[in-house]
Motif scaffolding. Structure first.
Motif, mmCIF file in Angstrom:
data_model
loop_
_atom_site.group_PDB
_atom_site.id
_atom_site.type_symbol
_atom_site.label_atom_id
_atom_site.label_comp_id
_atom_site.label_asym_id
_atom_site.label_seq_id
_atom_site.Cartn_x
_atom_site.Cartn_y
_atom_site.Cartn_z
ATOM 1 N N GLY A 167 0.784 -1.222 0.000
ATOM 2 C CA GLY A 167 0.000 0.000 0.000
ATOM 3 C C GLY A 167 0.819 1.277 0.000
ATOM 4 N N ILE A 168 0.213 2.330 -0.514
ATOM 5 C CA ILE A 168 0.813 3.662 -0.468
ATOM 6 C C ILE A 168 0.877 4.128 0.981
ATOM 7 C CG2 ILE A 168 0.498 6.071 -1.167
ATOM 8 C CD1 ILE A 168 -0.967 5.001 -3.654
ATOM 9 N N GLY A 169 2.042 4.573 1.395
ATOM 10 C CA GLY A 169 2.199 5.051 2.759
ATOM 11 C C GLY A 169 2.616 3.997 3.750
ATOM 12 N N SER A 170 2.805 2.768 3.304
ATOM 13 C CA SER A 170 3.272 1.719 4.213
ATOM 14 C C SER A 170 4.706 1.996 4.638
ATOM 15 C CB SER A 170 3.184 0.353 3.536
ATOM 16 O OG SER A 170 4.080 0.292 2.431
ATOM 17 N N GLY A 171 5.141 1.312 5.687
ATOM 18 C CA GLY A 171 6.507 1.507 6.163
ATOM 19 C C GLY A 171 7.538 1.197 5.096
ATOM 20 N N GLY A 172 7.286 0.119 4.324
ATOM 21 C CA GLY A 172 8.210 -0.248 3.259
ATOM 22 C C GLY A 172 8.258 0.781 2.148
ATOM 23 N N HIS A 173 7.112 1.350 1.808
ATOM 24 C CA HIS A 173 7.050 2.377 0.767
ATOM 25 C C HIS A 173 7.827 3.629 1.183
ATOM 26 C CE1 HIS A 173 4.458 5.615 -1.378
ATOM 27 N NE2 HIS A 173 5.538 5.345 -2.089
ATOM 28 N N ILE A 174 7.536 4.111 2.376
ATOM 29 C CA ILE A 174 8.199 5.334 2.844
ATOM 30 C C ILE A 174 9.701 5.119 2.999
ATOM 31 C CG2 ILE A 174 8.354 6.985 4.746
ATOM 32 C CD1 ILE A 174 5.868 7.307 3.019
ATOM 33 N N ALA A 175 10.087 3.967 3.535
ATOM 34 C CA ALA A 175 11.514 3.687 3.717
ATOM 35 C C ALA A 175 12.238 3.633 2.380
ATOM 36 C CB ALA A 175 11.690 2.368 4.473
ATOM 37 N N MET A 176 11.605 3.028 1.387
ATOM 38 C CA MET A 176 12.241 2.915 0.071
ATOM 39 C C MET A 176 12.381 4.287 -0.577
ATOM 40 S SD MET A 176 13.466 0.295 -1.528
ATOM 41 C CE MET A 176 14.041 -0.232 -3.144
ATOM 42 N N GLU A 177 11.373 5.127 -0.434
ATOM 43 C CA GLU A 177 11.468 6.474 -0.992
ATOM 44 C C GLU A 177 12.571 7.273 -0.302
ATOM 45 O OE1 GLU A 177 9.891 7.693 -3.712
ATOM 46 O OE2 GLU A 177 9.254 5.609 -3.915
ATOM 47 N N ARG A 178 12.697 7.096 0.994
ATOM 48 C CA ARG A 178 13.797 7.749 1.718
ATOM 49 C C ARG A 178 15.149 7.263 1.211
ATOM 50 N NH1 ARG A 178 13.513 7.084 7.939
ATOM 51 N NH2 ARG A 178 15.236 8.561 7.782
ATOM 52 N N LEU A 179 15.244 5.955 0.988
ATOM 53 C CA LEU A 179 16.498 5.389 0.495
ATOM 54 C C LEU A 179 16.848 5.942 -0.877
ATOM 55 C CD1 LEU A 179 18.845 3.366 0.500
ATOM 56 C CD2 LEU A 179 17.227 1.633 -0.347
ATOM 57 N N LEU A 180 15.869 6.012 -1.770
ATOM 58 C CA LEU A 180 16.136 6.504 -3.119
ATOM 59 C C LEU A 180 16.606 7.953 -3.099
ATOM 60 C CD1 LEU A 180 13.140 4.885 -5.046
ATOM 61 C CD2 LEU A 180 15.520 4.102 -4.939
ATOM 62 N N ARG A 181 16.025 8.745 -2.220
ATOM 63 C CA ARG A 181 16.465 10.146 -2.104
ATOM 64 C C ARG A 181 17.875 10.227 -1.535
ATOM 65 N NH1 ARG A 181 11.313 13.957 -0.473
ATOM 66 N NH2 ARG A 181 9.763 12.889 -1.763
ATOM 67 N N ALA A 182 18.123 9.431 -0.510
ATOM 68 C CA ALA A 182 19.449 9.458 0.125
ATOM 69 C C ALA A 182 20.531 8.943 -0.815
ATOM 70 C CB ALA A 182 19.429 8.620 1.406
ATOM 71 N N ALA A 183 20.141 8.059 -1.749
ATOM 72 C CA ALA A 183 21.114 7.483 -2.684
ATOM 73 C C ALA A 183 21.320 8.351 -3.921
ATOM 74 C CB ALA A 183 20.647 6.083 -3.100
ATOM 75 N N GLY A 184 20.714 9.515 -3.951
ATOM 76 C CA GLY A 184 20.951 10.429 -5.058
ATOM 77 C C GLY A 184 19.911 10.412 -6.142
ATOM 78 N N GLY A 185 18.774 9.757 -5.864
ATOM 79 C CA GLY A 185 17.657 9.866 -6.795
ATOM 80 C C GLY A 185 17.524 8.825 -7.862
ATOM 81 N N PRO A 186 17.993 7.582 -7.681
ATOM 82 C CA PRO A 186 17.666 6.568 -8.691
ATOM 83 C C PRO A 186 16.157 6.361 -8.740
ATOM 84 C CG PRO A 186 18.596 5.536 -6.730
ATOM 85 C CD PRO A 186 18.781 7.011 -6.572
ATOM 86 N N GLU A 187 15.622 6.119 -9.932
ATOM 87 C CA GLU A 187 14.173 6.010 -10.115
ATOM 88 C C GLU A 187 13.746 4.546 -10.208
ATOM 89 O OE1 GLU A 187 12.710 8.350 -13.329
ATOM 90 O OE2 GLU A 187 13.963 10.082 -12.832
#
Length: 329
Positions: A167-187
């Protein structure tokens, strides 16, 4: 007929009222003391067949023995695990015969989209039970052996790799989005699912590349998947070779408690009865064995502590969502 003086009439009415109240109080106590007298409905906010469903069915069986009544599990998935508890809070009587499993998304979802519930006022929190251990998981035949390899490939092929979460907003979703931002924005292309069962089927069927969720232990044990990183504070006992995100240089952890709640306004005596039954059931051997398969520990919080946690976590989630810049949908 002789009419009593006003003062005498008032005293007589007062005695009758007191007598009636004295009769009702024992009846109320008797109703509470005899609870439960019929089966209890446990709302499961995820589809049948997933890790949480299996865990809570085992727990419900053990708790039912403690209560002397059957606990019937009703699956009501949707809205990242919040549809079930939200429906219960809105529709169920506060008599203890309908309760719901509560995921951590309950405290986050109101900051992401319009909802019909307030997690700080619309629930009677009974106890917290366990907590998810999230992992970043790929198929066993996937080309990525490490998380850095996955992120590098995602940068090289923007939007070509898909990841799923419950689901949108799940812990896994939010964590992954944080990771992608921290890693420099891979899509990576995000695909939401109602539960782990259909998410797993999509991964194994080749329709999904990555999972960012809990419940991955049996997949990895069975040789069907590979876990690239875990999202806890430290490495797991059974997966000591797998690094955490923090070890890989990303200050990201996911704490996703799972608890039990009823509608607001429940009788404290019934809350206590349910609390005691489920707390005792947490020691059940079958339940513990199923928890271990998903690397989940007991994470106990009593009723008062769980209520305080709900209020504090609701505020923390708002701050966290604001920091990510995610707007209310």
């Amino acid at each position: 007929m002789t009419r009593l003086p006003d003062a005498s009439r008032r005293r007589t009415l007062a005695r009758l009222a007191a007598s009636s109240l004295a009769t009702l109080v024992p009846l109320a106590h008797a109703k509470t003391d005899s609870y439960p007298t019929r089966p209890i409905m446990l709302v499961m906010p995820f589809p049948a067949g997933g890790a949480t469903d299996s865990q809570m069915r085992a727990l419900a069986l053990a708790a039912g023995k403690e209560l002397g009544q059957t606990i019937v599990v009703m699956n009501q998935p949707g809205a990242a695990g919040t549809l079930g508890p939200a429906s219960m809070a809105r529709q169920a009587h506060a008599d203890g015969y309908t309760v719901s499993i509560v995921p951590a998304t309950l405290f986050r979802m109101p900051h992401l989209q319009k909802v019909t519930f307030n997690p700080t006022t619309d629930f009677s929190y009974i106890l917290n039970l366990t907590g998810y251990t999230n992992g970043i998981v790929v198929r066993a035949d996937a080309p990525w052996k490490t998380l850095p390899e996955l992120l590098a490939d995602a940068k090289a092929r923007p939007g070509k790799i898909s990841y799923g979460s419950t689901g949108i907003g799940s812990g896994g979703h939010i964590a992954m989005e944080r990771l992608l931002r921290a890693a420099g924005g891979p899509e990576l292309n995000f695909v939401p699912f109602k539960g782990m069962a259909e998410e797993t089927a999509a991964l194994l069927g080749g329709h999904l590349d990555v999972i960012s969720d809990p419940g991955w232990g049996p997949l990895v044990e069975g040789g069907k998947a590979r876990v690239l990183a875990t999202l806890g504070e430290q490495r797991l006992k059974r997966w000591g070779q797998v690094p955490t995100l923090k070890e890989l240089g990303y200050d990201i952890t996911v704490v996703s408690p799972v608890g039990l709640a009823g509608p607001k306004g429940m009788d404290p005596a019934i809350v206590q009865r349910l609390h005691d039954a489920f707390k005792n059931a947490m020691a059940d051997a079958t339940y513990q064995r199923i928890l271990e398969q998903s690397d989940q520990p007991n994470v106990y919080m009593g009723s008062a502590e769980y209520q305080q946690y709900a209020v504090a976590q609701f505020a923390r989630e708002k701050q966290f969502i604001d920091q990510l810049g995610i707007k209310l949908q």
